[in-house]
Design a protein around this motif. Structure first.
Motif, PDB file in Angstrom:
ATOM      1  N   UNK A   1       3.079  -7.678   0.825  1.00  0.00           N
ATOM      2  CA  UNK A   1       2.203  -6.907  -0.037  1.00  0.00           C
ATOM      3  C   UNK A   1       1.191  -7.138   0.357  1.00  0.00           C
ATOM      4  N   UNK A   2       0.148  -7.875   0.842  1.00  0.00           N
ATOM      5  CA  UNK A   2      -1.051  -7.423   0.985  1.00  0.00           C
ATOM      6  C   UNK A   2      -1.105  -6.132   1.994  1.00  0.00           C
ATOM      7  N   UNK A   3      -0.219  -5.581   2.477  1.00  0.00           N
ATOM      8  CA  UNK A   3      -0.785  -4.813   3.161  1.00  0.00           C
ATOM      9  C   UNK A   3      -0.480  -3.085   2.447  1.00  0.00           C
ATOM     10  N   UNK A   4       0.081  -3.272   1.457  1.00  0.00           N
ATOM     11  CA  UNK A   4       0.118  -2.394   0.040  1.00  0.00           C
ATOM     12  C   UNK A   4      -0.711  -2.646  -0.538  1.00  0.00           C
ATOM     13  N   UNK A   5      -0.859  -3.571  -0.607  1.00  0.00           N
ATOM     14  CA  UNK A   5      -2.199  -3.510  -1.973  1.00  0.00           C
ATOM     15  C   UNK A   5      -3.647  -2.997  -0.957  1.00  0.00           C
TER      16      UNK A   5
END
Length: 468
Positions: free
Chosen positions: A76-80
């Protein structure tokens, strides 16, 4: 004194150079730091956040049954962050990827890893960051690529020896700048201070009453030299006028002293004769001598009164007793009183004035004294046949004119006619007095807020005009 002035100027030049060089160095170093570290405030914030994100992302890596993976939160952090991750083992082989580009290598040598990290931009949009994580006996390294055009990362390398060498060179340059500034400042200050020495010398000479100084205006202080020359000329003129007044005052005091001593000698002589028992005077002789003593006493009294009056007028301590006076009647009475004197009964005196009264608030006694002095001046300094005409009229202001067709006054005497200590060159024995008559007349007119002027042509006559 000269070196003190030059030294102060040089010190100010050096201080200015040091301050300017210091400010320049501070600005240069600050600019380099800001340019390398904070090209845009947003980049510093983004880069710092990206480094922190990369270091903390290791917590999102997990290993289960020999398989390396990342947590859902990590994904999720990478996508964000619009980022990808590539995890490598200790030999540089790829163990796991998420959202990586298709052309990314799957294995790296140690040199390639260093090279990959050093040249951090894979393309125009992706900036590369590197982190590591240890778990048990296993150690993982990983690349994180963040796609953001506004994100940049800088790597600094410092060669201490080169830095110290540059610092030494900078010190030499600063010392050389100061020496050059001293040299330039010295020659420049010499050019500026040399005229100042001349100005200081000239001012000292003026202060020591040496007013005869005259330097040609030149250089940047030309206006100052010009003003000092004007001051010198004015002081010379004032000194000449003061010397002239001193001479006139001394002559005036000598003349008045002589004029007072002469009647005093007569008074003393006749008094001694009258007191002496050896003399037997007739009643006629006693009356004659008493009349002489009275006349001489009156003369001395008038001289003393003139001295007292002129002092009070000049010191502005005389209070005018103003009353509403008909000036036509005043002028008529003055001329009648003069003609009633047997000595001047045959004089040609004339009054020209209209029938209408000219009323004015004046001190009658003082104004009578002033006009008396002016008329008597025309009588005493001219031949008995001279014609004297007094004219009075009122326009916007009141005009009183006293004119004669006598011998006139020379231009040299005309300039001094109202001076307190001046007595005309044609004042003979018959014209003795304090020499203050014209000065007193002028002071009285000015006390009445009026003006007095005189015009005269030798051989043609004199015209005095009073304006109230």
């Amino acid at each position: 004194m000269k070196w003190k002035l030059t030294g102060r100027y040089l010190l100010s030049v050096v201080l200015v150079v040091i301050v300017v060089v210091g400010i320049n160095l501070i600005l240069l170093i600050s600019g380099l730091i800001m340019r390398s570290a904070v090209q845009v405030p947003q980049l510093l914030s983004s880069s710092t956040a990206a480094e922190e994100f990369t270091r903390s992302f290791g917590d999102q890596i997990e290993s289960k049954a020999g398989q390396v993976n990342i947590t859902p939160e990590g994904k999720h952090q990478l996508e964000q962050q619009n980022a990808w991750v590539q995890i490598l083992d200790e030999q540089g082989r790829q163990l796991y990827t998420y959202r990586t580009p298709a052309d990314l290598p799957q294995a790296y040598t140690p040199a390639e890893i260093i090279q990959m990290y050093k040249y951090k931009e894979l393309d125009m949009e992706t900036t590369l960051f590197m982190g590591s994580r240890s778990e048990g006996t296993h150690k993982y390294s990983y690349f994180i690529g963040i796609r953001d055009r506004n994100l940049s990362r800088y790597v600094f390398f410092l060669d201490l020896g080169a830095f110290l060498s540059i610092a030494h060179i900078g010190t030499y340059i600063i010392v050389l700048d100061i020496l050059i500034a001293l040299l330039i400042g010295y020659f420049f200050s010499k050019r500026l201070t040399q005229p100042l020495y001349a100005l200081m010398d000239k001012i000292k000479r003026l202060a020591s009453s040496d007013y005869y100084v005259d330097d040609a205006p030149k250089g940047i202080y030309a206006s100052v030299f010009s003003n000092l020359n004007d001051l010198s000329n004015r002081l010379q003129a004032n000194e000449a006028e003061r010397s002239k007044l001193d001479r006139m005052r001394e002559e005036w005091i000598a003349n008045v002293s002589h004029d007072i001593k002469t009647p005093l000698a007569s008074i003393q002589g006749f008094a001694e004769m009258l007191r002496d028992a050896d003399y037997q005077f007739t009643l006629e002789e006693i009356r004659e001598y008493a009349g002489i003593i009275e006349n001489k006493s009156v003369y001395i009294k008038e001289v003393i009164e003139d001295l007292n009056l002129t002092t009070r007028l000049r010191n502005k301590v005389l209070i005018l007793n103003k009353q509403e006076v008909n000036l036509v009647s005043l002028l008529r009475n003055i001329l009648i009183d003069i003609m009633n004197d047997p000595q001047y009964a045959a004089r040609d005196l004339e009054l020209e004035a209209g029938e209408e009264p000219i009323m004015k608030q004046v001190d009658e006694l003082l104004l009578r004294r002033a006009i008396n002095n002016l008329v008597y001046n025309s009588i005493l300094h001219n031949e008995p046949t001279v014609q004297i005409r007094v004219t009075a009229y009122q326009a916007e202001r009141i005009h009183i004119i006293i004119e004669d067709n006598g011998k006139g006054i020379s231009p040299e005497e005309l300039d001094q006619i109202f001076n307190r200590y001046y007595r005309g060159t044609n004042s003979g024995e018959a014209h003795k007095g304090s020499g203050l008559g014209m000065a007193i007349a002028k002071d009285i007119i000015q006390e009445h807020n009026g003006s007095i002027s005189i015009q005269s042509t030798p051989g043609q006559g004199t015209r005095i005009e009073i304006i109230l």
